[in-house]
Design an enzyme around this catalytic site. Sequence first.
Site, PDB file in Angstrom:
ATOM      1  N   LYS A  19       0.838  -1.204   0.000  1.00 40.89           N
ATOM      2  CA  LYS A  19       0.000   0.000   0.000  1.00 40.89           C
ATOM      3  C   LYS A  19       0.873   1.254   0.000  1.00 40.89           C
ATOM      4  O   LYS A  19       0.621   2.209  -0.736  1.00 40.89           O
ATOM      5  CB  LYS A  19      -0.948  -0.001   1.213  1.00 40.89           C
ATOM      6  CG  LYS A  19      -2.092  -0.983   1.050  1.00 40.89           C
ATOM      7  CD  LYS A  19      -2.843  -1.267   2.344  1.00 40.89           C
ATOM      8  CE  LYS A  19      -3.841  -2.409   2.104  1.00 40.89           C
ATOM      9  NZ  LYS A  19      -4.473  -2.906   3.333  1.00 40.89           N
ATOM     10  N   ASP A  66     -11.370   2.932   3.835  1.00 42.79           N
ATOM     11  CA  ASP A  66     -11.755   1.518   3.771  1.00 42.79           C
ATOM     12  C   ASP A  66     -13.272   1.350   3.659  1.00 42.79           C
ATOM     13  O   ASP A  66     -13.747   0.269   3.312  1.00 42.79           O
ATOM     14  CB  ASP A  66     -11.323   0.812   5.064  1.00 42.79           C
ATOM     15  CG  ASP A  66     -10.029   0.031   4.931  1.00 42.79           C
ATOM     16  OD1 ASP A  66      -9.754  -0.471   3.828  1.00 42.79           O
ATOM     17  OD2 ASP A  66      -9.310  -0.085   5.938  1.00 42.79           O
ATOM     18  N   GLN A 117      -4.843  -1.631   9.422  1.00 47.60           N
ATOM     19  CA  GLN A 117      -4.825  -2.962   8.816  1.00 47.60           C
ATOM     20  C   GLN A 117      -5.482  -3.991   9.745  1.00 47.60           C
ATOM     21  O   GLN A 117      -5.163  -4.074  10.922  1.00 47.60           O
ATOM     22  CB  GLN A 117      -3.365  -3.369   8.518  1.00 47.60           C
ATOM     23  CG  GLN A 117      -3.214  -4.693   7.799  1.00 47.60           C
ATOM     24  CD  GLN A 117      -3.751  -4.700   6.378  1.00 47.60           C
ATOM     25  OE1 GLN A 117      -3.780  -3.671   5.705  1.00 47.60           O
ATOM     26  NE2 GLN A 117      -4.195  -5.844   5.918  1.00 47.60           N
TER      27      GLN A 117
HETATM   28  N1  GUN Z   1      -7.112  -6.666   5.838  1.00 49.92           N
HETATM   29  C1  GUN Z   1      -7.349  -7.351   4.702  1.00 49.92           C
HETATM   30  N2  GUN Z   1      -7.903  -6.539   3.770  1.00 49.92           N
HETATM   31  C2  GUN Z   1      -8.040  -5.330   4.349  1.00 49.92           C
HETATM   32  C3  GUN Z   1      -8.530  -4.078   3.887  1.00 49.92           C
HETATM   33  O1  GUN Z   1      -9.001  -3.923   2.762  1.00 49.92           O
HETATM   34  N3  GUN Z   1      -8.486  -3.065   4.784  1.00 49.92           N
HETATM   35  C4  GUN Z   1      -8.002  -3.214   6.029  1.00 49.92           C
HETATM   36  N4  GUN Z   1      -8.002  -2.154   6.846  1.00 49.92           N
HETATM   37  N5  GUN Z   1      -7.523  -4.362   6.494  1.00 49.92           N
HETATM   38  C5  GUN Z   1      -7.540  -5.405   5.653  1.00 49.92           C
END
Ligand code: GUN
Length: 298
Positions: free
Chosen positions: A55, A122, A99
């Site tokens: 990311k 998100d 995350q």
């Molecule tokens: N863990 C797995 N996929 C995601 C996501 O899209 N966002 C977040 N915050 N955690 C994740």
Amino acid sequence: MAEAMVIDGKAFADALRARLAEHAAAFAHQAGRRPGLAVVLVGDDPASQVYVGAKGKACEAAGMASFEHRLPADTSEAALLSLVERLNHDPEVDGILVQMPLPAGLDEQAVIAAISPDKDVDGFHVINAGRLAVGQKGFVPCTPLGCMMLLKDRLGDLSGLDAVVIGRSNIVGKPMAQLLNDANATVTIAHSRTKNLADVVRRADIVVAAVGRPEMVRGDWIKPGATVIDVGINRLPPAEGKEKGRLVGDVAFAEASAVAGAITPVPGGVGPMTIAVLLRNTLVAAYAHAGMTAPAGL
Ligand code: GUN
């Protein structure tokens, strides 16, 4: 029957990221700062470390600022909430992503609730989930929004098509069903208690599989010509003498692609779309924070 067209999510995501980079440069020129995404990782889960690294890199490559916060697994909830609060007020930060999953002992819902809804790129906050449910503008979770982009690119108008979403998670299944419904598809949500799942899936012009069970959806469940979107990323046990097992989706790809009209592969299908949409949501947040109008079609 001809083999299904393989939907190249990687190429689609690369093109989207290139467009976002152009918009991010224009934004930086006008606003005097880059769009910024803060990513918070608590603990040392190896898969999460890979995602968070990816990311950050994608942000920088698109001309956006990435602020990484890596905290030890024994971080207290109070400390995490106080970091989120600081990021809520940081004018350089347009989007905040914590995350998931969080280490045991930290309340994920409490942490999500602490994120300012206008920085919740998100789309996990109940305010954004509620906005989606009632048809207001808000942040939509990245994976289902990415699936919608691939579906619209492939099919154009989805009106009247029968869609089956397998899985009912807050992150994928539920928002996916809402987006398909908003696009005038006729939507069925199937899950682990659904009876005659194969028959339900056989009715679908659009199948979105998001259950996390390797190759569960078989080729003979697919209606000929259907469009199949595979959200699953599952690692099989390693073969003899191999260190790592193969990555497979929730759909038995070889079987399904002999029947479907189009299908996303794993890897290289939905996966790359998630990060591209995260950047898209961050850019939308940046325009809103700067009081500027986002370009059409973002
Ligand atoms: N863990 C797995 N996929 C995601 C996501 O899209 N966002 C977040 N915050 N955690 C994740």
